[in-house]
Design a protein around this motif. Structure first.
Motif, mmCIF file in Angstrom:
data_model
loop_
_atom_site.group_PDB
_atom_site.id
_atom_site.type_symbol
_atom_site.label_atom_id
_atom_site.label_comp_id
_atom_site.label_asym_id
_atom_site.label_seq_id
_atom_site.Cartn_x
_atom_site.Cartn_y
_atom_site.Cartn_z
ATOM 1 N N MET A 131 0.832 -1.210 0.000
ATOM 2 C CA MET A 131 0.000 0.000 0.000
ATOM 3 C C MET A 131 0.859 1.250 0.000
ATOM 4 O O MET A 131 0.716 2.134 -0.834
ATOM 5 C CB MET A 131 -0.903 -0.047 1.247
ATOM 6 N N LYS A 132 1.816 1.264 0.944
ATOM 7 C CA LYS A 132 2.675 2.441 1.030
ATOM 8 C C LYS A 132 3.537 2.578 -0.228
ATOM 9 O O LYS A 132 3.752 3.674 -0.750
ATOM 10 C CB LYS A 132 3.567 2.309 2.269
ATOM 11 N N LYS A 133 3.980 1.396 -0.721
ATOM 12 C CA LYS A 133 4.834 1.412 -1.913
ATOM 13 C C LYS A 133 4.087 1.959 -3.124
ATOM 14 O O LYS A 133 4.616 2.748 -3.900
ATOM 15 C CB LYS A 133 5.329 -0.009 -2.219
ATOM 16 N N SER A 134 2.806 1.539 -3.263
ATOM 17 C CA SER A 134 2.068 1.982 -4.452
ATOM 18 C C SER A 134 1.784 3.472 -4.390
ATOM 19 O O SER A 134 1.783 4.150 -5.418
ATOM 20 C CB SER A 134 0.774 1.179 -4.572
ATOM 21 N N VAL A 135 1.555 3.985 -3.180
ATOM 22 C CA VAL A 135 1.344 5.435 -3.054
ATOM 23 C C VAL A 135 2.604 6.187 -3.474
ATOM 24 O O VAL A 135 2.551 7.159 -4.237
ATOM 25 C CB VAL A 135 0.947 5.790 -1.612
ATOM 26 N N LEU A 136 3.757 5.681 -2.993
ATOM 27 C CA LEU A 136 5.023 6.306 -3.377
ATOM 28 C C LEU A 136 5.225 6.249 -4.888
ATOM 29 O O LEU A 136 5.632 7.221 -5.521
ATOM 30 C CB LEU A 136 6.183 5.605 -2.668
ATOM 31 N N PHE A 137 4.874 5.083 -5.455
ATOM 32 C CA PHE A 137 5.031 4.923 -6.899
ATOM 33 C C PHE A 137 4.150 5.897 -7.657
ATOM 34 O O PHE A 137 4.578 6.513 -8.642
ATOM 35 C CB PHE A 137 4.683 3.479 -7.280
ATOM 36 N N LEU A 138 2.900 6.067 -7.170
ATOM 37 C CA LEU A 138 1.998 6.999 -7.840
ATOM 38 C C LEU A 138 2.530 8.421 -7.786
ATOM 39 O O LEU A 138 2.483 9.157 -8.771
ATOM 40 C CB LEU A 138 0.610 6.934 -7.175
ATOM 41 N N ILE A 139 3.071 8.807 -6.612
ATOM 42 C CA ILE A 139 3.616 10.160 -6.489
ATOM 43 C C ILE A 139 4.778 10.360 -7.447
ATOM 44 O O ILE A 139 4.854 11.373 -8.170
ATOM 45 C CB ILE A 139 4.048 10.421 -5.029
ATOM 46 N N ALA A 140 5.673 9.335 -7.503
ATOM 47 C CA ALA A 140 6.820 9.448 -8.395
ATOM 48 C C ALA A 140 6.371 9.537 -9.841
ATOM 49 O O ALA A 140 6.892 10.326 -10.629
ATOM 50 C CB ALA A 140 7.748 8.246 -8.197
ATOM 51 N N LEU A 141 5.346 8.714 -10.185
ATOM 52 C CA LEU A 141 4.841 8.732 -11.561
ATOM 53 C C LEU A 141 4.280 10.097 -11.913
ATOM 54 O O LEU A 141 4.546 10.641 -12.991
ATOM 55 C CB LEU A 141 3.766 7.650 -11.702
ATOM 56 N N LEU A 142 3.505 10.678 -10.964
ATOM 57 C CA LEU A 142 2.916 11.994 -11.230
ATOM 58 C C LEU A 142 4.013 13.040 -11.438
ATOM 59 O O LEU A 142 3.918 13.890 -12.337
ATOM 60 C CB LEU A 142 1.998 12.401 -10.079
ATOM 61 N N VAL A 143 5.056 12.981 -10.598
ATOM 62 C CA VAL A 143 6.132 13.966 -10.731
ATOM 63 C C VAL A 143 6.813 13.838 -12.084
ATOM 64 O O VAL A 143 7.026 14.831 -12.815
ATOM 65 C CB VAL A 143 7.149 13.792 -9.584
ATOM 66 N N VAL A 144 7.140 12.577 -12.479
ATOM 67 C CA VAL A 144 7.849 12.375 -13.753
ATOM 68 C C VAL A 144 6.979 12.816 -14.914
ATOM 69 O O VAL A 144 7.421 13.549 -15.814
ATOM 70 C CB VAL A 144 8.261 10.893 -13.880
ATOM 71 N N VAL A 145 5.704 12.384 -14.911
ATOM 72 C CA VAL A 145 4.828 12.726 -16.027
ATOM 73 C C VAL A 145 4.612 14.234 -16.086
ATOM 74 O O VAL A 145 4.595 14.838 -17.163
ATOM 75 C CB VAL A 145 3.494 11.968 -15.897
ATOM 76 N N GLY A 146 4.463 14.854 -14.893
ATOM 77 C CA GLY A 146 4.250 16.302 -14.892
ATOM 78 C C GLY A 146 5.417 17.065 -15.469
ATOM 79 O O GLY A 146 5.246 17.938 -16.330
ATOM 80 N N THR A 147 6.631 16.690 -15.050
ATOM 81 C CA THR A 147 7.796 17.418 -15.574
ATOM 82 C C THR A 147 7.977 17.161 -17.056
ATOM 83 O O THR A 147 8.306 18.079 -17.821
ATOM 84 C CB THR A 147 9.056 17.007 -14.809
ATOM 85 N N LEU A 148 7.771 15.888 -17.487
ATOM 86 C CA LEU A 148 7.939 15.598 -18.914
ATOM 87 C C LEU A 148 6.890 16.331 -19.734
ATOM 88 O O LEU A 148 7.173 16.823 -20.825
ATOM 89 C CB LEU A 148 7.833 14.094 -19.157
ATOM 90 N N TRP A 149 5.659 16.409 -19.197
ATOM 91 C CA TRP A 149 4.591 17.126 -19.914
ATOM 92 C C TRP A 149 4.944 18.603 -20.047
ATOM 93 O O TRP A 149 4.699 19.224 -21.084
ATOM 94 C CB TRP A 149 3.273 16.944 -19.172
ATOM 95 N N GLY A 150 5.502 19.148 -18.981
ATOM 96 C CA GLY A 150 5.925 20.544 -19.072
ATOM 97 C C GLY A 150 7.036 20.741 -20.087
ATOM 98 O O GLY A 150 7.037 21.721 -20.829
ATOM 99 N N ALA A 151 7.975 19.756 -20.132
ATOM 100 C CA ALA A 151 9.073 19.884 -21.080
ATOM 101 C C ALA A 151 8.592 19.726 -22.507
ATOM 102 O O ALA A 151 9.172 20.279 -23.439
ATOM 103 C CB ALA A 151 10.153 18.844 -20.784
ATOM 104 N N LEU A 152 7.511 18.948 -22.687
ATOM 105 C CA LEU A 152 6.999 18.718 -24.039
ATOM 106 C C LEU A 152 6.511 20.015 -24.670
ATOM 107 O O LEU A 152 6.533 20.168 -25.893
ATOM 108 C CB LEU A 152 5.849 17.712 -23.952
ATOM 109 N N ASP A 153 6.055 20.953 -23.838
ATOM 110 C CA ASP A 153 5.606 22.236 -24.380
ATOM 111 C C ASP A 153 6.735 23.009 -25.030
ATOM 112 O O ASP A 153 6.514 23.764 -25.975
ATOM 113 C CB ASP A 153 5.001 23.079 -23.251
ATOM 114 N N GLY A 154 7.968 22.818 -24.513
ATOM 115 C CA GLY A 154 9.076 23.631 -25.004
ATOM 116 C C GLY A 154 9.695 23.134 -26.281
ATOM 117 O O GLY A 154 10.508 23.832 -26.881
ATOM 118 N N ILE A 155 9.324 21.914 -26.715
ATOM 119 C CA ILE A 155 9.929 21.361 -27.933
ATOM 120 C C ILE A 155 9.389 22.106 -29.136
ATOM 121 O O ILE A 155 8.203 22.442 -29.200
ATOM 122 C CB ILE A 155 9.624 19.857 -28.031
#
Lengths: 164, 90
Positions: B1-25
């Motif tokens: 349970m704790k691991k999946s929450v951590l994984f979700l947070i990490a996924l959100l952070v990675v996807v959010g930053t990559l999505w932001g970077a995609l705007d600059g291409i």
């Protein structure tokens, strides 16, 4: 590796030389056409692989001298570095031969033209040096890896011999 | 349970930053103008007396790079010889 049938051996005997000549062409025309030292050297190294597969290791290893390929590799690398250092009076890797009129020194007309073989200065020299190095290196890799072959039986535990 | 929450947070952070970077291409098919590319295309033939611009970059302008590649091949041959040598490990 057992020798293959006489049809394969004859065809490989003939076409290995054409492959070698084509690789030398790719190396020498590296500054005019696509390709260059690395690509042409890989084509020439196919010569060794073709003869090794068709004739078997026992026959080929009896007359191939790995010292020759070792010499080619070392000479190519030293020639490459030496050409880089030769332009050191201006800068490292400076093209001191281009446009001077001597060896590889023809002046190229601007715009699209059919190309002059005696042009481009140290680029042609470095192409040949890298080609020599890649010929020696890839042939040595093929030879060394072939000498390291071991054969195992179906269970994978008992060694039944080497394939030479 | 704790691991999946951590994984979700990490996924959100990675996807959010990559999505932001995609705007600059820059948009697909429209290459950014780089002064270095233009310099090679306009001056290589006159400076280096060579018709093949790719070769002039590989062996002249970036010749140091090719020296590293040649050294890599030399190291590969040395390591193959070390792995397949006769006489075991001692």
């Amino acid at each position: 590796m057992e020798p293959l049938s006489i049809i394969v051996r004859t065809i490989c005997d003939i076409f290995a030389w054409f492959l070698a000549v084509f690789g030398a062409y790719v190396i020498i025309h590296g500054h005019l056409s696509p390709g260059g030292g690395f690509q042409g050297g890989a084509v020439v190294a196919t010569f060794m692989a073709l003869l090794l597969v068709s004739h078997g290791g026992k026959k080929l290893l009896s007359f191939v001298k790995p010292g020759l390929y070792s010499w080619a590799e070392t000479t190519g690398l030293l020639l490459f570095i030496g050409t880089g250092f030769a332009g050191l009076t201006t800068a490292f890797f400076y093209n001191f031969l281009a446009g001077e009129g001597g060896l590889f020194g023809a002046v190229v007309p601007l715009g699209a033209n059919s190309g002059i073989l005696n042009s481009s200065g140290t680029i042609a020299v470095m192409n040949m040096a890298v080609g020599l190095e890649v010929i020696g290196g890839l042939s040595l890799i093929i030879l060394y890896m072939f000498k390291g072959i071991r054969l195992y039986d179906d269970t994978g535990r008992e060694e039944t011999g080497h394939d030479r | 349970m704790k691991k999946s929450v951590l994984f979700l947070i990490a996924l959100l952070v990675v996807v959010g930053t990559l999505w932001g970077a995609l705007d600059g291409i820059h948009p697909f098919g429209e290459v950014d103008k780089a002064p270095m590319d233009d310099y090679y295309i306009e001056n290589a033939q006159r400076e280096r007396n060579v018709n093949n611009l790719v070769t002039s970059v590989v062996f002249d302008y970036r010749g140091f790079d090719t020296l590293g590649e040649a050294a890599v091949l030399f190291t590969a041959v040395c390591s193959v010889l070390a792995v397949f040598r006769k006489g075991g490990y001692d």
